[in-house]
Design a protein around this motif. Structure first.
Motif, PDB file in Angstrom:
ATOM      1  N   SER A   2       0.944  -1.364   0.132  1.00  0.00           N
ATOM      2  CA  SER A   2       0.058  -0.059   0.085  1.00  0.00           C
ATOM      3  C   SER A   2       1.164   1.519   0.033  1.00  0.00           C
ATOM      4  N   ASP A   3       0.498   2.327  -0.555  1.00  0.00           N
ATOM      5  CA  ASP A   3       1.224   4.120  -0.886  1.00  0.00           C
ATOM      6  C   ASP A   3       1.608   4.311   0.772  1.00  0.00           C
ATOM      7  N   SER A   4       0.256   4.028   1.631  1.00  0.00           N
ATOM      8  CA  SER A   4       0.658   4.891   2.763  1.00  0.00           C
ATOM      9  C   SER A   4       1.279   3.757   3.701  1.00  0.00           C
ATOM     10  N   THR A  23       8.149  10.168   5.516  1.00  0.00           N
ATOM     11  CA  THR A  23       6.984  10.334   5.352  1.00  0.00           C
ATOM     12  C   THR A  23       7.505  11.421   4.693  1.00  0.00           C
ATOM     13  N   TYR A  25       5.925  13.358   0.370  1.00  0.00           N
ATOM     14  CA  TYR A  25       4.770  12.948  -0.600  1.00  0.00           C
ATOM     15  C   TYR A  25       5.578  12.945  -2.228  1.00  0.00           C
ATOM     16  N   ASN A  27       5.106  12.028  -5.838  1.00  0.00           N
ATOM     17  CA  ASN A  27       4.298  12.454  -7.339  1.00  0.00           C
ATOM     18  C   ASN A  27       2.862  12.168  -6.325  1.00  0.00           C
ATOM     19  N   HIS A  28       2.464  12.953  -5.428  1.00  0.00           N
ATOM     20  CA  HIS A  28       1.101  13.528  -5.089  1.00  0.00           C
ATOM     21  C   HIS A  28       0.663  12.250  -4.280  1.00  0.00           C
ATOM     22  N   GLN A  29       1.499  11.243  -3.955  1.00  0.00           N
ATOM     23  CA  GLN A  29       0.955  10.005  -2.486  1.00  0.00           C
ATOM     24  C   GLN A  29       1.955  10.173  -1.460  1.00  0.00           C
ATOM     25  N   GLU A  30       0.934  10.398  -0.677  1.00  0.00           N
ATOM     26  CA  GLU A  30       1.952   9.658   0.570  1.00  0.00           C
ATOM     27  C   GLU A  30       2.767   8.901   0.977  1.00  0.00           C
ATOM     28  N   ARG A  31       3.995   8.466   1.146  1.00  0.00           N
ATOM     29  CA  ARG A  31       4.575   7.160   1.229  1.00  0.00           C
ATOM     30  C   ARG A  31       5.492   7.065   2.267  1.00  0.00           C
ATOM     31  N   ASP A  89       7.594  17.458  -0.477  1.00  0.00           N
ATOM     32  CA  ASP A  89       6.401  16.741  -1.780  1.00  0.00           C
ATOM     33  C   ASP A  89       7.562  16.590  -2.507  1.00  0.00           C
ATOM     34  N   GLY A  95       5.649  12.056 -12.208  1.00  0.00           N
ATOM     35  CA  GLY A  95       4.868  12.829 -11.535  1.00  0.00           C
ATOM     36  C   GLY A  95       4.515  14.229 -12.616  1.00  0.00           C
TER      37      GLY A  95
END
Length: 189
Positions: A2-4, A23, A25, A27-31, A89, A95
């Motif tokens: 999962s991305d998160s 943590t 962000y 390409n606009h996804q929390e990793r 970010d 992205g």
């Protein structure tokens, strides 16, 4: 994965628990990543998140193949540690656009044949996006003729100076400049 979810690929549970978690962000996804504190941002992106567009060229910050945007600014991802970017970010070539919806600079590089082997192209494009942002913000460069002017004139010399941190071994520079100029002037390249 999962991305998160925290990603501790290739490590035992005990090792993953001892590693700092960062943590990002991307390409606009929390990793969230459990990473060795010595892991470069480049290695986190390529090896942990499997984003292969950002290239490892020289691994010394001299070629620009690893250029990404961090909070909108160009960064050589081989020279910075992933743990230094908590909450930042990060935008990679993946992205910016995709094959069905290219970023204007991606389309311009295709239109102007701004690549040959293509190895440096992701870093060139990401760097050009950051560079156009710098110009829009009014940041002068070494080649800026009039640093007091309200608007920077984006000459070929200005583009070459601003992109000098991104090397192309195939010497596609005239086409790279043409692509950037076209986008800066509002056209396809």
């Amino acid at each position: 994965m999962s991305d998160s979810v925290t990603e501790a690929v290739g490590r035992s549970q005990d090792e993953g628990d001892r590693l700092p978690t960062v943590t990002l962000y991307v390409n606009h996804q929390e990793r969230r990543l459990a990473v060795d504190p010595r892991t470069s941002l480049l290695d986190a992106l390529r090896e942990r998140l499997r984003l292969g567009g950002t290239k490892k060229g020289c691994d010394h910050g001299q070629c620009g193949a690893c250029t990404v945007l961090v909070n909108g600014r160009r960064v050589n991802s081989c020279l910075t540690l992933a743990v230094m970017h908590e909450g930042d970010d990060v935008v990679t070539i993946e992205g910016l656009g995709d094959p069905d919806d290219l970023h204007p600079l991606q389309a311009a590089f295709v239109e102007c044949d701004g690549f040959q082997c293509g190895y440096c192209t992701p870093g060139q494009i990401v760097s050009a996006v950051g560079m156009l942002g710098e110009v829009a913000a009014g940041w002068p460069s070494h080649a800026t003729a009039d640093v007091a002017a309200p608007r920077i004139t984006l000459t070929d010399e200005e583009i070459r100076e601003r992109m000098s941190g991104n090397l192309c071994r195939c010497a596609a520079y005239p086409n790279i400049v043409a692509a950037i100029r076209g986008v800066a002037e509002g056209g396809p390249g």
